[in-house]
Design a protein around this motif. Sequence first.
Motif, PDB file in Angstrom:
ATOM      1  N   GLN A 142      -4.678   9.682  -0.263  1.00 33.59           N
ATOM      2  CA  GLN A 142      -4.803   8.370  -0.657  1.00 33.59           C
ATOM      3  C   GLN A 142      -3.856   7.038  -0.633  1.00 33.59           C
ATOM      4  O   GLN A 142      -2.732   7.595  -0.530  1.00 33.59           O
ATOM      5  N   THR A 143      -4.679   5.917  -0.966  1.00 36.07           N
ATOM      6  CA  THR A 143      -3.489   4.518  -1.353  1.00 36.07           C
ATOM      7  C   THR A 143      -3.913   4.476  -2.510  1.00 36.07           C
ATOM      8  O   THR A 143      -5.229   4.097  -2.793  1.00 36.07           O
ATOM      9  N   LYS A 144      -3.161   4.026  -2.636  1.00 37.98           N
ATOM     10  CA  LYS A 144      -2.803   2.982  -3.903  1.00 37.98           C
ATOM     11  C   LYS A 144      -1.670   2.047  -3.577  1.00 37.98           C
ATOM     12  O   LYS A 144      -0.691   1.437  -3.492  1.00 37.98           O
ATOM     13  N   LYS A 145      -2.924   0.941  -4.246  1.00 39.18           N
ATOM     14  CA  LYS A 145      -1.450  -0.812  -3.957  1.00 39.18           C
ATOM     15  C   LYS A 145      -1.004  -1.127  -5.539  1.00 39.18           C
ATOM     16  O   LYS A 145      -1.131  -0.530  -6.857  1.00 39.18           O
ATOM     17  N   ASP A 152       1.285  -0.998   0.314  1.00 38.30           N
ATOM     18  CA  ASP A 152       0.208   0.193  -0.290  1.00 38.30           C
ATOM     19  C   ASP A 152       0.786   1.708  -0.079  1.00 38.30           C
ATOM     20  O   ASP A 152       1.709   0.979   0.768  1.00 38.30           O
ATOM     21  N   ASP A 153       0.830   2.087  -0.829  1.00 38.91           N
ATOM     22  CA  ASP A 153       1.612   3.427  -1.234  1.00 38.91           C
ATOM     23  C   ASP A 153       0.563   4.673  -0.751  1.00 38.91           C
ATOM     24  O   ASP A 153      -0.484   4.694  -1.364  1.00 38.91           O
ATOM     25  N   TYR A 154       0.857   4.632   0.826  1.00 37.31           N
ATOM     26  CA  TYR A 154       0.003   5.825   1.438  1.00 37.31           C
ATOM     27  C   TYR A 154       0.453   7.534   1.335  1.00 37.31           C
ATOM     28  O   TYR A 154       1.296   8.154   1.615  1.00 37.31           O
TER      29      TYR A 154
END
Length: 259
Positions: free
Chosen positions: A17-20, A9-11
């Motif tokens: 926002q969180t990007k997987k 998870d890139d938070y």
Amino acid sequence: FFLSRTTLDDYKTETKQTKKIQFSYTSAGAKLSTIYLGSDNNIYGTSMHPLQFFQFKSSTNTMTNFGGEVIEKGGGGNIPAYASSGNLLIGVAYAGGKLYEFDTTKKFKKSENPKLVLQEESIHRPRCAITLKDQEHIVWGGFPGYGMVGGSLGIYHMKTEVNLLLTHEQLVENQSTISLGQLSSGDILGGTSIETPGGAESREREARLYVLDWKTQKVKNSFVPIQGAREIAQIFVDQFHRAHCLTDQSIYFVCDPST
């Protein structure tokens, strides 16, 4: 080598926002724990961290990985000891001293088969399990939880699902049972460890063998078989009432527990 896949998870703190991010990689795979030959002539076992439950059928030379989800509350642990009676396979698991009952005649399915029967925190890290000669009781033992010394011994009755717990004070104080055998008399032979893998400080110096009358829950005898041994890691009782044992330093010795 195995091909593995993971998700990160890139938070972003600014946007909330969180990007997987998914990616694959090769690795040596997880280590395997104890393997066990079931009464159906199939081999069972788990990997360690993460737990994956698998079966090898020798008749067809096929391996099936049932994954980790089939083991209820399995998490990142493993099943380090098994025992069996008929079609039922008992597995005792780290972490938390979980006892599972597998029916090898049925399909493996989460929350149904295997079934999580009980948990004993005082056997947080199981190390041994045997089926008694009556084919109704399973005896199992191991190390306690984090920061504790002296694991308990469980005597599990398969028909009633009742687990009788004997503490280390009733067996060998401040030590944990990590190997088991049953003598021709019916008594249980236990081998102990002075180690504390949960981080506590051990004040003991030598591992012991003890003879337990499991019906009265009384220890008949307890002795140091090998000076300086920290663990009696393996026990095999032969047809002549002799115990073949192995220490943590791979010292092999044979003794008659009654004398």
